[in-house]
Design an enzyme around this catalytic site. Structure first.
Site, PDB file in Angstrom:
ATOM      1  N   THR A 257      -2.697  -7.179   2.398  1.00 14.47           N
ATOM      2  CA  THR A 257      -1.918  -5.945   2.447  1.00 14.47           C
ATOM      3  C   THR A 257      -2.067  -5.343   3.833  1.00 14.47           C
ATOM      4  O   THR A 257      -3.154  -5.350   4.413  1.00 14.47           O
ATOM      5  CB  THR A 257      -2.370  -4.946   1.361  1.00 14.47           C
ATOM      6  OG1 THR A 257      -2.146  -5.538   0.086  1.00 14.47           O
ATOM      7  CG2 THR A 257      -1.577  -3.652   1.429  1.00 14.47           C
ATOM      8  N   PHE A 259      -1.832  -2.011   6.039  1.00 14.28           N
ATOM      9  CA  PHE A 259      -1.883  -0.556   5.946  1.00 14.28           C
ATOM     10  C   PHE A 259      -1.557   0.030   7.318  1.00 14.28           C
ATOM     11  O   PHE A 259      -1.829  -0.612   8.340  1.00 14.28           O
ATOM     12  CB  PHE A 259      -3.298  -0.102   5.573  1.00 14.28           C
ATOM     13  CG  PHE A 259      -3.736  -0.527   4.201  1.00 14.28           C
ATOM     14  CD1 PHE A 259      -3.648   0.340   3.120  1.00 14.28           C
ATOM     15  CD2 PHE A 259      -4.246  -1.811   3.980  1.00 14.28           C
ATOM     16  CE1 PHE A 259      -4.050  -0.049   1.855  1.00 14.28           C
ATOM     17  CE2 PHE A 259      -4.646  -2.203   2.711  1.00 14.28           C
ATOM     18  CZ  PHE A 259      -4.543  -1.323   1.648  1.00 14.28           C
TER      19      PHE A 259
END
Ligand SMILES: C=C(O[C@@H]1C=C(C(=O)O)C=C[C@H]1O)C(=O)O
Length: 360
Positions: A257, A259
């Site tokens: 992921t 960010f």
């Protein structure tokens, strides 16, 4: 003759005393930097300077420590020194134990004031209203793609992006016992449920999948009912006293992921060029044939490479879209500046979301 364990420990203790003296000297200097900054109103947190400090040390490193260890150690030293200037408050999707929290700690080190929030809207609100200096939000996942709410919030926000973090995300099935028997409900954030859907279909076909506000919240709830399980990080498991019923259940082994770190430009202006930068934009073009193609031509002409292209509905009901574009480079580079100028002249809407060093 080889030194004995007690002899070696005496030597290590002496080195630690020296290190402590040196670290205290460093902290006192950082404190002084803080006083200077208070007078001239400049930013407490300077990720560009911290990156330079680490790069210099990694280059000078001739010793036994791995380059990555030098980075990890100095990130923490600088985090502690920075907290002496002024503790930086960082908002993220809580509660404790979320991957957002892990991303925040990776970027800022552990000497921060945690501002866990109930949802992404609250993260933006905290960093806009000043109850936090920074916010950390996920923007895309390598399995599930875009985190739509984050992109929609960036569109109208006064916050800009000043950094990114890419995290390897391993989801575990957590519950009050270590077995898969008798699980009736699996609770997690919709993103995590989606990233583990194949595993859930194969191993827990009859369990209800219940979306909750965060994975850590799912883990917290799973601790209250033996027939419930959560999907979350190992840290969330230990936070709520849960067992790992199954390890790494995400469908893709290298599930990552990305960010981003956001703040008001008054907290931290756009970082200067680091040599490996990303510039994020959101644009829209008139709804006419060839408009999207035309918009991208300047990138090709000026040799700027595009690393991301996402579309989101403009919510006008007219099949109009916003395009989220990531470019390689920094606007201080002439070819990037020229491409941005040409591109903006073709857009009905144009906003630079931020320019920041790429994550390792
Ligand atoms: C000390 C400073 O402030 C902060 C702490 C740093 C450090 O400990 O080296 C570096 C940059 C800033 O984030 C500085 O700006 O030099």
């Amino acid at each position: 003759m080889a030194r004995t364990l007690p002899e070696l420990r005496v030597l290590i203790d002496a080195v630690d005393q020296e290190l402590l003296t040196l670290l205290s000297r460093r902290a006192a200097l950082a404190n002084e930097v803080g006083e200077v900054k208070k007078l001239d109103g400049s930013a407490v947190f300077r990720p560009d300077r911290e990156a330079q400090v680490i790069a210099n040390l990694q280059q000078a490193n001739q010793g036994a420590l791995k380059s990555e260890s030098v980075a990890v150690i100095w990130r923490e030293i600088m985090s502690a020194c920075r907290a002496l200037e002024a503790p930086q408050r960082v908002a993220y999707l809580g509660p404790k134990g979320t991957f957002s929290e892990e991303a925040a700690l990776r970027f800022f080190g552990s000497s921060i004031t945690h501002v866990p929030c109930a949802n992404f809207d609250e993260v933006f609100h905290a960093a806009t209203a000043g109850s936090a200096e920074f916010g950390v939000i996920p923007v895309e996942n390598s399995t599930e793609g875009v985190v739509t709410r984050s992109l929609d919030l960036l569109l109208n926000s006064p916050l800009h992006i000043v950094g990114e973090i890419s995290l390897l995300v391993r989801h575990h099935l957590l519950r009050s016992t270590a077995s898969l028997e008798g699980i009736e409900v699996v609770l997690a954030h919709p993103q995590a449920l989606a990233q583990c859907q194949q595993w859930l279909t194969t191993h827990l076909p009859h369990a209800e999948r219940r979306a909750v506000s965060s994975n850590a919240e799912g883990a917290r709830l799973a601790a209250s009912n033996p027939a419930w399980a959560g999907i979350a990080s190992e840290r969330a498991g230990s936070e709520f006293g849960l067992h790992i019923a199954s390890h790494a259940i995400q469908d893709e082994a290298f599930n990552r992921t990305r960010f981003v770190v956001v703040c008001l430009p008054s907290v931290l202006p756009a970082p200067e060029a680091s040599g490996k930068d990303c510039t994020s934009l959101v644009v829209s073009v008139p709804n006419k044939p060839g408009a999207v193609h035309d918009m991208l031509v300047p990138l090709k002409l000026h040799g700027v490479s595009m690393t991301r292209f996402e579309s989101r509905p403009a919510r006008s009901g007219q099949w109009e879209y916003y395009f989220y574009i990531d470019l390689q480079g920094h606007p201080s580079q002439p070819h990037v500046a020229a491409a941005l100028k040409d591109l903006s002249s073709l857009c009905a809407f144009y906003k630079v979301l931020g320019t920041y060093p790429l994550a390792d």
